[in-house]
Write an enzyme that holds these catalytic residues in place. Structure first.
Site, PDB file in Angstrom:
ATOM      1  N   CYS A   1       0.771  -1.140   0.046  1.00 46.48           N
ATOM      2  CA  CYS A   1       0.055  -0.056   0.140  1.00 46.48           C
ATOM      3  C   CYS A   1       0.625   1.261  -0.032  1.00 46.48           C
ATOM      4  O   CYS A   1       1.468   1.632  -1.115  1.00 46.48           O
ATOM      5  CB  CYS A   1      -0.921   0.088   1.144  1.00 46.48           C
ATOM      6  SG  CYS A   1      -2.454   1.130   1.033  1.00 46.48           S
TER       7      CYS A   1
ATOM      8  N   HIS B   1      -3.739  -4.684   0.590  1.00 45.71           N
ATOM      9  CA  HIS B   1      -3.317  -5.032   2.069  1.00 45.71           C
ATOM     10  C   HIS B   1      -3.295  -6.567   1.789  1.00 45.71           C
ATOM     11  O   HIS B   1      -4.203  -7.256   2.506  1.00 45.71           O
ATOM     12  CB  HIS B   1      -4.273  -4.337   3.086  1.00 45.71           C
ATOM     13  CG  HIS B   1      -3.665  -2.940   3.477  1.00 45.71           C
ATOM     14  ND1 HIS B   1      -2.661  -2.824   4.369  1.00 45.71           N
ATOM     15  CD2 HIS B   1      -4.172  -1.844   3.097  1.00 45.71           C
ATOM     16  CE1 HIS B   1      -2.406  -1.500   4.349  1.00 45.71           C
ATOM     17  NE2 HIS B   1      -3.252  -0.945   3.722  1.00 45.71           N
TER      18      HIS B   1
ATOM     19  N   GLU C   1      -1.291  -8.609   3.623  1.00 44.63           N
ATOM     20  CA  GLU C   1      -1.101  -9.130   4.691  1.00 44.63           C
ATOM     21  C   GLU C   1      -2.359  -9.426   5.530  1.00 44.63           C
ATOM     22  O   GLU C   1      -2.234 -10.354   6.333  1.00 44.63           O
ATOM     23  CB  GLU C   1      -0.123  -8.208   5.689  1.00 44.63           C
ATOM     24  CG  GLU C   1      -1.011  -6.994   6.216  1.00 44.63           C
ATOM     25  CD  GLU C   1      -1.561  -5.930   5.418  1.00 44.63           C
ATOM     26  OE1 GLU C   1      -1.198  -6.079   4.029  1.00 44.63           O
ATOM     27  OE2 GLU C   1      -2.132  -4.892   5.760  1.00 44.63           O
TER      28      GLU C   1
END
Ligand code: MN
Length: 255
Positions: free
Chosen positions: A115, A222, A224
């Protein structure tokens, strides 16, 4: 030995506790990043944004760098004055990350940008950003890149270039990703290639021109937070970064 991966953090003001003790700042890093590194076989360490000098000292002890998401980068890093739609900027974090990244690039260290991290990587290598997509990227039917729903939910699709390394790493060319950004890459830095985009043309992933030479990957979503909801695709990126950091550590030990 498992490679050590530095994960950049941010500073937050201690606003909630102002009534009971003096105002201060604390270091904050989203657990999803560090758990992602750990699951991929790396040893995660959080890097507090103290000073540019400290950044260099930290980087020299690491094998890989993960630039996490967060606030808007100061547009002066790409030669622009701030527009009214620019959000919060954190000067301490900007100077720290720019120094850390400069050192990592010099050392040939594998860098994974998520990001804001993708945006910082692009700017450090000479590219520019849209300070605010909705007001600056005109002539397109822009998608909602700023979802209001939880991070594990997807909001728009992404097409990954079939011949790219990111496609090989992820094992997919059609993705469904979350989206929490109002900024994006405008002019791409010369050392990077655009390898994925949203249906409205917004750049969603980049990679270095030769990943075996210098491993640089950036994603605008994102990943993650999608490690457990979208198959192994997003975990594969963390694993590829850790593997590249391990190769980097071996090369350095042999030199
Ligand atoms: Mn998006």
């Amino acid at each position: 030995m498992a490679p050590v991966i530095g994960v950049t953090a941010t500073l937050k003001e201690d606003l909630e506790l102002v009534a009971t003790r003096p105002l201060g700042s604390f270091v904050r890093a989203d657990l999803d990043y560090v758990v992602g590194v750990k699951q991929a076989g790396g040893v995660p360490v959080v890097l507090p944004p103290i000073s540019p000098g400290a950044a260099e000292e930290m980087i020299r002890r690491l094998d890989g760098l993960l630039l996490s998401g967060g606030s808007d980068l100061d547009p002066r890093y790409y030669g622009e004055e701030p527009i009214p739609e620019l959000n919060e900027v954190r000067p301490e974090r900007d100077t720290f990350e720019m120094a850390a990244l400069e050192c990592a690039l010099e050392l040939g260290m594998p860098v994974f940008g998520i990001c804001r991290g993708l945006q910082v990587l692009n700017v450090a290598l000479g590219g520019t950003l849209y300070q605010d997509l909705p007001s600056q990227k005109t002539g397109y039917e822009l998608l909602a890149h700023r979802q209001q729903t939880p991070k594990w939910q997807w909001t728009h699709e992404v097409e990954v270039d079939i011949g790219s390394e990111v496609a090989k790493i992820m094992g997919a060319t059609g993705l469904r990703v979350n989206s929490y950004h109002h900024q994006a890459i405008k002019e791409l830095a010369e050392p990077l290639m655009e390898v994925a985009h949203a249906p409205d043309g917004v750049i969603e992933a980049v990679e270095s021109r030769d990943l075996s030479e210098h491993w640089l990957v950036g994603i605008q979503w994102h990943g993650e937070a999608m490690r457990d909801t979208q198959g192994s695709e997003h975990r594969n990126l963390f694993e590829a970064h850790v593997a590249a950091a391990e190769r980097h550590a071996c090369r350095r030990a042999a030199a």
